[in-house]
Design a protein around this motif. Structure first.
Motif, PDB file in Angstrom:
ATOM      1  N   ILE A  32      57.259  96.288  83.783  1.00  0.00           N
ATOM      2  CA  ILE A  32      58.591  96.836  83.545  1.00  0.00           C
ATOM      3  C   ILE A  32      58.814  98.085  84.389  1.00  0.00           C
ATOM      4  O   ILE A  32      59.879  98.251  85.004  1.00  0.00           O
ATOM      5  N   GLU A  33      57.830  98.960  84.462  1.00  0.00           N
ATOM      6  CA  GLU A  33      57.961 100.173  85.273  1.00  0.00           C
ATOM      7  C   GLU A  33      58.197  99.821  86.742  1.00  0.00           C
ATOM      8  O   GLU A  33      59.098 100.362  87.392  1.00  0.00           O
ATOM      9  N   GLU A  34      57.416  98.896  87.279  1.00  0.00           N
ATOM     10  CA  GLU A  34      57.546  98.509  88.683  1.00  0.00           C
ATOM     11  C   GLU A  34      58.877  97.797  88.944  1.00  0.00           C
ATOM     12  O   GLU A  34      59.542  98.054  89.945  1.00  0.00           O
ATOM     13  N   LEU A  35      59.273  96.911  88.045  1.00  0.00           N
ATOM     14  CA  LEU A  35      60.532  96.183  88.227  1.00  0.00           C
ATOM     15  C   LEU A  35      61.739  97.112  88.157  1.00  0.00           C
ATOM     16  O   LEU A  35      62.681  96.980  88.948  1.00  0.00           O
ATOM     17  N   ILE A  36      61.720  98.066  87.251  1.00  0.00           N
ATOM     18  CA  ILE A  36      62.821  99.029  87.170  1.00  0.00           C
ATOM     19  C   ILE A  36      62.839  99.903  88.417  1.00  0.00           C
ATOM     20  O   ILE A  36      63.903 100.140  89.005  1.00  0.00           O
ATOM     21  N   SER A  37      61.685 100.364  88.835  1.00  0.00           N
ATOM     22  CA  SER A  37      61.602 101.207  90.021  1.00  0.00           C
ATOM     23  C   SER A  37      62.131 100.473  91.256  1.00  0.00           C
ATOM     24  O   SER A  37      62.920 101.015  92.033  1.00  0.00           O
ATOM     25  N   THR A  38      61.716  99.226  91.413  1.00  0.00           N
ATOM     26  CA  THR A  38      62.179  98.422  92.542  1.00  0.00           C
ATOM     27  C   THR A  38      63.683  98.194  92.453  1.00  0.00           C
ATOM     28  O   THR A  38      64.395  98.291  93.462  1.00  0.00           O
ATOM     29  N   GLY A  39      64.171  97.906  91.255  1.00  0.00           N
ATOM     30  CA  GLY A  39      65.603  97.707  91.065  1.00  0.00           C
ATOM     31  C   GLY A  39      66.408  98.955  91.368  1.00  0.00           C
ATOM     32  O   GLY A  39      67.485  98.882  91.964  1.00  0.00           O
ATOM     33  N   MET A  40      65.900 100.105  90.975  1.00  0.00           N
ATOM     34  CA  MET A  40      66.591 101.361  91.245  1.00  0.00           C
ATOM     35  C   MET A  40      66.670 101.624  92.746  1.00  0.00           C
ATOM     36  O   MET A  40      67.684 102.103  93.245  1.00  0.00           O
ATOM     37  N   LYS A  41      65.597 101.315  93.451  1.00  0.00           N
ATOM     38  CA  LYS A  41      65.608 101.497  94.906  1.00  0.00           C
ATOM     39  C   LYS A  41      66.589 100.532  95.562  1.00  0.00           C
ATOM     40  O   LYS A  41      67.276 100.887  96.513  1.00  0.00           O
ATOM     41  N   ALA A  42      66.651  99.303  95.057  1.00  0.00           N
ATOM     42  CA  ALA A  42      67.542  98.294  95.627  1.00  0.00           C
ATOM     43  C   ALA A  42      69.004  98.604  95.318  1.00  0.00           C
ATOM     44  O   ALA A  42      69.880  98.332  96.123  1.00  0.00           O
ATOM     45  N   TYR A  43      69.246  99.150  94.170  1.00  0.00           N
ATOM     46  CA  TYR A  43      70.600  99.480  93.744  1.00  0.00           C
ATOM     47  C   TYR A  43      70.856 100.922  94.112  1.00  0.00           C
ATOM     48  O   TYR A  43      70.390 101.830  93.456  1.00  0.00           O
ATOM     49  N   LYS A  44      71.550 101.149  95.147  1.00  0.00           N
ATOM     50  CA  LYS A  44      71.723 102.507  95.694  1.00  0.00           C
ATOM     51  C   LYS A  44      72.273 103.467  94.649  1.00  0.00           C
ATOM     52  O   LYS A  44      73.463 103.448  94.352  1.00  0.00           O
ATOM     53  N   THR A  45      71.393 104.290  94.122  1.00  0.00           N
ATOM     54  CA  THR A  45      71.780 105.200  93.040  1.00  0.00           C
ATOM     55  C   THR A  45      72.081 106.602  93.535  1.00  0.00           C
ATOM     56  O   THR A  45      72.272 107.508  92.737  1.00  0.00           O
ATOM     57  N   SER A  46      72.141 106.795  94.849  1.00  0.00           N
ATOM     58  CA  SER A  46      72.269 108.145  95.377  1.00  0.00           C
ATOM     59  C   SER A  46      73.706 108.625  95.510  1.00  0.00           C
ATOM     60  O   SER A  46      73.948 109.646  96.128  1.00  0.00           O
ATOM     61  N   GLY A  47      74.674 107.926  94.950  1.00  0.00           N
ATOM     62  CA  GLY A  47      76.042 108.420  95.008  1.00  0.00           C
ATOM     63  C   GLY A  47      77.027 107.305  95.237  1.00  0.00           C
ATOM     64  O   GLY A  47      76.674 106.132  95.264  1.00  0.00           O
ATOM     65  N   PRO A  48      78.282 107.689  95.424  1.00  0.00           N
ATOM     66  CA  PRO A  48      79.317 106.667  95.615  1.00  0.00           C
ATOM     67  C   PRO A  48      79.113 105.901  96.912  1.00  0.00           C
ATOM     68  O   PRO A  48      78.625 106.448  97.893  1.00  0.00           O
ATOM     69  N   GLN A  49      79.513 104.636  96.911  1.00  0.00           N
ATOM     70  CA  GLN A  49      79.408 103.816  98.102  1.00  0.00           C
ATOM     71  C   GLN A  49      80.538 104.204  99.041  1.00  0.00           C
ATOM     72  O   GLN A  49      81.650 104.475  98.621  1.00  0.00           O
ATOM     73  N   ASP A  50      80.249 104.188 100.344  1.00  0.00           N
ATOM     74  CA  ASP A  50      81.292 104.514 101.304  1.00  0.00           C
ATOM     75  C   ASP A  50      81.899 103.234 101.883  1.00  0.00           C
ATOM     76  O   ASP A  50      81.466 102.135 101.591  1.00  0.00           O
ATOM     77  N   ALA A  51      82.901 103.380 102.717  1.00  0.00           N
ATOM     78  CA  ALA A  51      83.626 102.233 103.262  1.00  0.00           C
ATOM     79  C   ALA A  51      82.785 101.413 104.233  1.00  0.00           C
ATOM     80  O   ALA A  51      83.173 100.308 104.602  1.00  0.00           O
ATOM     81  N   GLU A  52      81.635 101.918 104.676  1.00  0.00           N
ATOM     82  CA  GLU A  52      80.807 101.208 105.648  1.00  0.00           C
ATOM     83  C   GLU A  52      79.896 100.172 105.014  1.00  0.00           C
ATOM     84  O   GLU A  52      79.230  99.432 105.721  1.00  0.00           O
ATOM     85  N   THR A  53      79.842 100.088 103.699  1.00  0.00           N
ATOM     86  CA  THR A  53      78.984  99.099 103.051  1.00  0.00           C
ATOM     87  C   THR A  53      79.606  97.724 103.174  1.00  0.00           C
ATOM     88  O   THR A  53      80.801  97.582 103.431  1.00  0.00           O
ATOM     89  N   GLU A  54      78.813  96.693 102.954  1.00  0.00           N
ATOM     90  CA  GLU A  54      79.300  95.324 103.072  1.00  0.00           C
ATOM     91  C   GLU A  54      80.418  95.068 102.079  1.00  0.00           C
ATOM     92  O   GLU A  54      80.271  95.332 100.896  1.00  0.00           O
ATOM     93  N   PRO A  55      81.539  94.542 102.538  1.00  0.00           N
ATOM     94  CA  PRO A  55      82.637  94.266 101.597  1.00  0.00           C
ATOM     95  C   PRO A  55      82.241  93.191 100.593  1.00  0.00           C
ATOM     96  O   PRO A  55      81.608  92.211 100.944  1.00  0.00           O
ATOM     97  N   GLY A  56      82.608  93.422  99.331  1.00  0.00           N
ATOM     98  CA  GLY A  56      82.332  92.445  98.293  1.00  0.00           C
ATOM     99  C   GLY A  56      80.937  92.521  97.709  1.00  0.00           C
ATOM    100  O   GLY A  56      80.645  91.852  96.746  1.00  0.00           O
ATOM    101  N   PHE A  57      80.050  93.320  98.255  1.00  0.00           N
ATOM    102  CA  PHE A  57      78.676  93.394  97.762  1.00  0.00           C
ATOM    103  C   PHE A  57      78.640  93.791  96.299  1.00  0.00           C
ATOM    104  O   PHE A  57      77.918  93.208  95.508  1.00  0.00           O
TER     105      PHE A  57
END
Length: 71
Positions: A32-57
């Motif tokens: 659970i610790e590893e899966l949450i950690s990996t998920g947090m890294k994959a899910y950009k938690t560092s702030g709002p997404q900007d317009a340069e991210t993939e549309p619809g992601f």
């Protein structure tokens, strides 16, 4: 380390137990610790997404399950 209690759907618990049983993780806590950690890294938690991210992601969801949890 702080302790957190969560409730997950049975299908996720079964998947975690299977990963532990197959030797991918030593125990449930490590899994659970590893899966949450990996998920947090994959899910950009560092702030709002900007317009340069993939549309619809953001509409795709993480795994396609309606009962997923985002931490």
């Amino acid at each position: 380390m702080p302790k957190v209690e969560i409730t997950v759907p049975e299908h996720l618990e079964m998947q975690i137990a299977q990963m532990v049983e197959q030797g991918e993780f030593v125990n449930r806590e490590e899994a659970i610790e590893e899966l949450i950690s990996t998920g947090m890294k994959a899910y950009k938690t560092s702030g709002p997404q900007d317009a340069e991210t993939e549309p619809g992601f953001e509409d795709d969801g993480m795994m396609g399950h309606e009962d997923e949890y985002v931490f």
